[in-house]
Motif scaffolding. Structure first.
Motif, mmCIF file in Angstrom:
data_model
loop_
_atom_site.group_PDB
_atom_site.id
_atom_site.type_symbol
_atom_site.label_atom_id
_atom_site.label_comp_id
_atom_site.label_asym_id
_atom_site.label_seq_id
_atom_site.Cartn_x
_atom_site.Cartn_y
_atom_site.Cartn_z
ATOM 1 N N LYS A 153 -12.485 70.575 53.532
ATOM 2 C CA LYS A 153 -12.039 69.583 54.516
ATOM 3 C C LYS A 153 -10.626 69.099 54.204
ATOM 4 O O LYS A 153 -9.821 68.889 55.109
ATOM 5 C CB LYS A 153 -13.017 68.403 54.561
ATOM 6 C CG LYS A 153 -14.361 68.743 55.211
ATOM 7 C CD LYS A 153 -15.314 67.577 55.178
ATOM 8 C CE LYS A 153 -14.841 66.456 56.083
ATOM 9 N NZ LYS A 153 -15.840 65.367 56.151
ATOM 10 N N GLN A 154 -10.317 68.925 52.912
ATOM 11 C CA GLN A 154 -8.967 68.496 52.539
ATOM 12 C C GLN A 154 -7.952 69.604 52.816
ATOM 13 O O GLN A 154 -6.825 69.333 53.267
ATOM 14 C CB GLN A 154 -8.951 68.078 51.075
ATOM 15 C CG GLN A 154 -9.728 66.801 50.784
ATOM 16 C CD GLN A 154 -9.510 66.320 49.371
ATOM 17 O OE1 GLN A 154 -8.385 66.340 48.855
ATOM 18 N NE2 GLN A 154 -10.583 65.880 48.711
ATOM 19 N N CYS A 171 -2.155 74.321 55.817
ATOM 20 C CA CYS A 171 -1.055 75.210 55.453
ATOM 21 C C CYS A 171 -1.531 76.539 54.872
ATOM 22 O O CYS A 171 -0.707 77.351 54.452
ATOM 23 C CB CYS A 171 -0.132 74.523 54.452
ATOM 24 S SG CYS A 171 -0.919 74.152 52.865
ATOM 25 N N MET A 172 -2.838 76.785 54.825
ATOM 26 C CA MET A 172 -3.354 77.977 54.146
ATOM 27 C C MET A 172 -3.959 78.966 55.124
ATOM 28 O O MET A 172 -4.682 78.586 56.045
ATOM 29 C CB MET A 172 -4.404 77.583 53.096
ATOM 30 C CG MET A 172 -5.034 78.770 52.365
ATOM 31 S SD MET A 172 -6.244 78.308 51.105
ATOM 32 C CE MET A 172 -5.154 77.810 49.778
ATOM 33 N N PRO A 176 2.760 79.035 52.714
ATOM 34 C CA PRO A 176 4.232 79.080 52.743
ATOM 35 C C PRO A 176 4.827 78.355 51.540
ATOM 36 O O PRO A 176 4.276 77.354 51.059
ATOM 37 C CB PRO A 176 4.582 78.363 54.058
ATOM 38 C CG PRO A 176 3.335 78.418 54.887
ATOM 39 C CD PRO A 176 2.199 78.406 53.918
ATOM 40 N N GLU A 177 5.942 78.845 51.070
ATOM 41 C CA GLU A 177 6.580 78.246 49.900
ATOM 42 C C GLU A 177 6.899 76.771 50.116
ATOM 43 O O GLU A 177 6.764 75.964 49.201
ATOM 44 C CB GLU A 177 7.853 79.016 49.547
ATOM 45 C CG GLU A 177 7.602 80.397 48.953
ATOM 46 C CD GLU A 177 8.893 81.092 48.578
ATOM 47 O OE1 GLU A 177 9.977 80.590 48.976
ATOM 48 O OE2 GLU A 177 8.845 82.141 47.904
ATOM 49 N N ARG A 201 -2.840 82.880 60.287
ATOM 50 C CA ARG A 201 -3.796 81.977 60.937
ATOM 51 C C ARG A 201 -4.069 80.814 59.993
ATOM 52 O O ARG A 201 -4.838 80.936 59.045
ATOM 53 C CB ARG A 201 -5.106 82.711 61.256
ATOM 54 C CG ARG A 201 -4.934 83.991 62.057
ATOM 55 C CD ARG A 201 -4.497 83.708 63.457
ATOM 56 N NE ARG A 201 -4.417 84.948 64.238
ATOM 57 C CZ ARG A 201 -3.888 85.025 65.446
ATOM 58 N NH1 ARG A 201 -3.394 83.938 66.017
ATOM 59 N NH2 ARG A 201 -3.856 86.175 66.102
ATOM 60 N N LYS A 202 -3.437 79.716 60.235
ATOM 61 C CA LYS A 202 -3.605 78.601 59.303
ATOM 62 C C LYS A 202 -4.949 77.915 59.502
ATOM 63 O O LYS A 202 -5.431 77.741 60.625
ATOM 64 C CB LYS A 202 -2.461 77.598 59.464
ATOM 65 C CG LYS A 202 -2.381 76.898 60.793
ATOM 66 C CD LYS A 202 -1.212 75.927 60.788
ATOM 67 C CE LYS A 202 -1.096 75.203 62.132
ATOM 68 N NZ LYS A 202 0.022 74.253 62.145
ATOM 69 N N PHE A 203 -5.556 77.562 58.368
ATOM 70 C CA PHE A 203 -6.811 76.816 58.351
ATOM 71 C C PHE A 203 -6.441 75.345 58.488
ATOM 72 O O PHE A 203 -6.026 74.693 57.527
ATOM 73 C CB PHE A 203 -7.548 77.102 57.044
ATOM 74 C CG PHE A 203 -8.806 76.297 56.854
ATOM 75 C CD1 PHE A 203 -9.786 76.256 57.834
ATOM 76 C CD2 PHE A 203 -9.014 75.590 55.674
ATOM 77 C CE1 PHE A 203 -10.941 75.523 57.654
ATOM 78 C CE2 PHE A 203 -10.172 74.858 55.489
ATOM 79 C CZ PHE A 203 -11.132 74.821 56.482
ATOM 80 N N ALA A 204 -6.553 74.843 59.709
ATOM 81 C CA ALA A 204 -6.051 73.493 59.984
ATOM 82 C C ALA A 204 -6.924 72.805 61.013
ATOM 83 O O ALA A 204 -7.623 73.445 61.802
ATOM 84 C CB ALA A 204 -4.603 73.560 60.479
#
Length: 597
Positions: A23-24, A30-31, A251-252, A589-592
């Motif tokens: 959840k966090q 961003c992942m 991303p950096e 595909r960001k997990f957001a």
């Protein structure tokens, strides 16, 4: 704009805190999560990551012709229950409509036979009725039958006849196969149709009643999407007895935020650079106002992670190609007027504002190029006017327009190869892209300098150098044995078969000239038809001429817009991507979390 540099991040924590950790990460957004375990064998067990049920329910209610007053207080609102009820109703409604349509078709097929009531078989002494529908010109075949028959209905097209026999007649007894009318009478079918219509009304009323929850469904859709995404992420982690591991690309520029999360939760974290044999997903990093260019860049094919971002080049070339295909400043002014009418509406979101900017660029390019070719709704300004002074090109000048189109093609393909060489810098095969660029430039110079022997000689030398570079540096084979040099040379020679592809790709840009000429010619033709109608018809000639102009230019503009979009993007996606972005990547595909707007 550029392709964002990514790091592979592996995070380990306590299994008991798995859901809270995910959840966090979802809130951080961003992942790109990598699956650490195989997907379940059962397809039904794989979470989709999208709340498809909620989306389908909301779409079904939004499509209802009438809607009730919206419930806005969430007290007592059961999201899952409403979704299940709506989707169940949707299936029942579809089944009821199918049943209604079937009965209507069956009634239409049975009506020509009349209101036949089928008595019990023993009342007919074991005889049965067999139905046939014959074309009227074949009805004479009934006269040769040995069985009893009766014509039930006849019109100018077909004849409906009934044969009486205890057994089914032979298939070749008549020139047509028998007709299946079913065992139910017309009266029974009509009763069933009436019941089906009443059931449909009840279901439609239930749908109308449920439309009161459209607002609450819309508000809760984001939460449903988040829960579905979270369930999918839970299936992609590696779970041990007490430890959970999550891995993904980040991303950096987001590493600092991620490190803060790791430190706050006392997690173990490993950050790695992508390995040479790994293919990270592609994230095009661009400002919000340039989102349209990023969307265009990944619409046809996602660039590979280690390639380059084509967004800027694509937007500029698309605007140029679009303008050349329309070839009329008047059409550009109409596009601009339409854009200004929608200006406020297209400013409500960041993405719409980005597409508004793209529309402004397309309109401006069309107006500018249309002024250069001197076309305003098919009319050419006087040479001594200020518009006439900027009329520098003529779409009817085949030689000049062909040179411009071919030169644009050469520039486009050359740029693609140079950008590909830049993305491969440090590798030997980058020189092969430089070689293809030299070849296409040499071909253009040799063609344009037909009257200059020195320039043609220089072009031949340049082309020969390009061919040598292609032969020597195309192969990616590693040299481990002496014969590998021979194989590299053979592969380089074989790559010269792409010369015909290169020639064909450059010639494809002639469509810019052809489509622009077609658009301009149609505009002139409609203007000529309107003028002829005005001169030939006294009285209403002006009205007829105005109608021809209106309909003709609307049709021409629609065709030009379609051609401008399709072919303007085609030259980028096919010819340009072939030489500049031959390798395809996967989208980041960001997990957001999805927020409610």
């Amino acid at each position: 704009m550029s392709i964002a540099r990514l790091k592979k991040v592996s995070i380990c924590g306590l299994l008991a805190e798995k859901r809270e950790l995910l959840k966090q990460l979802q809130a951080l957004g961003c992942m790109h999560i990598l699956p650490l375990v195989p997907a379940p064998a059962e397809v039904e067990a794989v979470a989709s990551g999208r709340a498809e049920g909620a989306r389908k329910a909301l779409r079904f209610l939004n499509d209802a012709p009438q809607k009730r007053r919206q419930v806005r207080e969430p007290n007592g609102f059961d999201l899952k229950g409403v979704i299940a009820q709506v989707n169940g109703l949707k299936q029942h409604l579809r089944d009821a409509e199918d049943r209604r349509d079937f009965l209507a078709d069956r009634i239409q097929a049975v009506e020509p036979w009349g209101a036949i009531e089928f008595p019990p078989l023993q009342h007919l002494d074991g005889q049965r009725l067999w139905f046939y529908t014959l074309p009227s010109h074949q009805a004479k075949a009934l006269q040769s039958l040995d069985l009893p028959w009766q014509i039930m209905h006849r019109d100018h097209r077909v004849t409906h006849a009934v044969l009486i026999s205890a057994e089914e007649p032979d298939r070749d007894i008549l020139p047509v196969p028998r007709t299946h009318v079913g065992a139910k009478s017309l009266h029974e079918l009509r009763d069933e149709l009436n019941i089906a219509e009443l059931e449909l009304e009840d279901l439609q009323a239930e749908r109308w009643s449920l439309t009161r929850y459209i607002y609450l469904l819309s508000v809760n859709l984001a939460d449903a999407e988040n829960q579905a995404s979270l369930r999918r992420a839970q299936q992609q982690t590696l779970d041990d007895d007490a430890i959970v591991a999550v891995q993904g690309w980040v991303p950096e520029k987001s590493l600092e935020q991620l490190q803060t999360l790791v430190d706050q939760n006392q997690l173990a974290c490993v950050i790695e650079d992508p390995k040479p044999d790994e293919e990270p997903p592609t994230l095009i990093d661009q400002p919000d106002q340039r989102a349209a260019g990023a969307d265009l860049a990944v619409f046809y094919q996602v660039p590979a992670y280690r390639s380059w971002d084509p967004s800027r080049v694509l937007v500029v070339s698309f605007c140029v190609f679009f303008a050349m295909i329309l070839s009329d400043a008047g059409y550009g002014l109409l596009m601009l007027a339409g854009l200004l009418l929608l200006w406020r509406r297209m400013g409500t979101t960041v993405k719409l504002r980005a597409y508004r900017g793209l529309g402004l660029a397309l309109s401006g390019a069309t107006i500018g190029y249309g002024a250069l070719v001197g076309s305003y709704f098919g009319l050419t300004p006087a040479p001594d006017s200020w518009l006439g002074r900027i009329h520098l090109l003529n779409v009817d000048d085949f030689d000049t327009m062909m040179r411009i189109s071919i030169t644009l093609g050469v520039v486009h393909v050359t740029l693609a190869n140079l950008m590909m060489a830049w993305s491969r810098r440090g590798q030997l095969d980058a020189w092969s892209n430089m070689g293809w660029a030299l070849i296409v430039i040499a071909g253009l110079v040799w063609w344009l300098a037909a009257a200059h022997a020195a320039l043609q000689t220089a072009a031949m030398v340049l082309g020969g150098l390009g061919l040598l570079m292609v032969v020597l540096f195309t192969s990616r084979r590693k040299v481990q044995r002496g014969r590998d040099h021979i194989w590299r040379l053979f592969e380089g020679i074989f790559s010269l078969t792409k010369l015909m592809n290169l020639f064909g790709d450059v010639l494809s840009y002639m469509r810019l000239f052809a489509l622009g000429l077609a658009s301009a010619s149609l505009a002139i033709t409609f203007n000529g038809l309107a003028r002829d109608a005005y001169e030939a018809i006294s009285g209403p000639g002006l009205l007829v001429a105005a109608l021809i102009i209106l309909v003709g230019h609307v049709l021409n503009l629609a065709l030009a817009l379609m051609s401008g979009v399709v072919h303007g993007l085609r030259l980028n996606y096919i010819e340009f991507y072939k030489w500049g972005l031959p390798e395809e990547g996967t989208a980041f595909r960001k997990f957001a979390r999805k927020e409610v707007r």
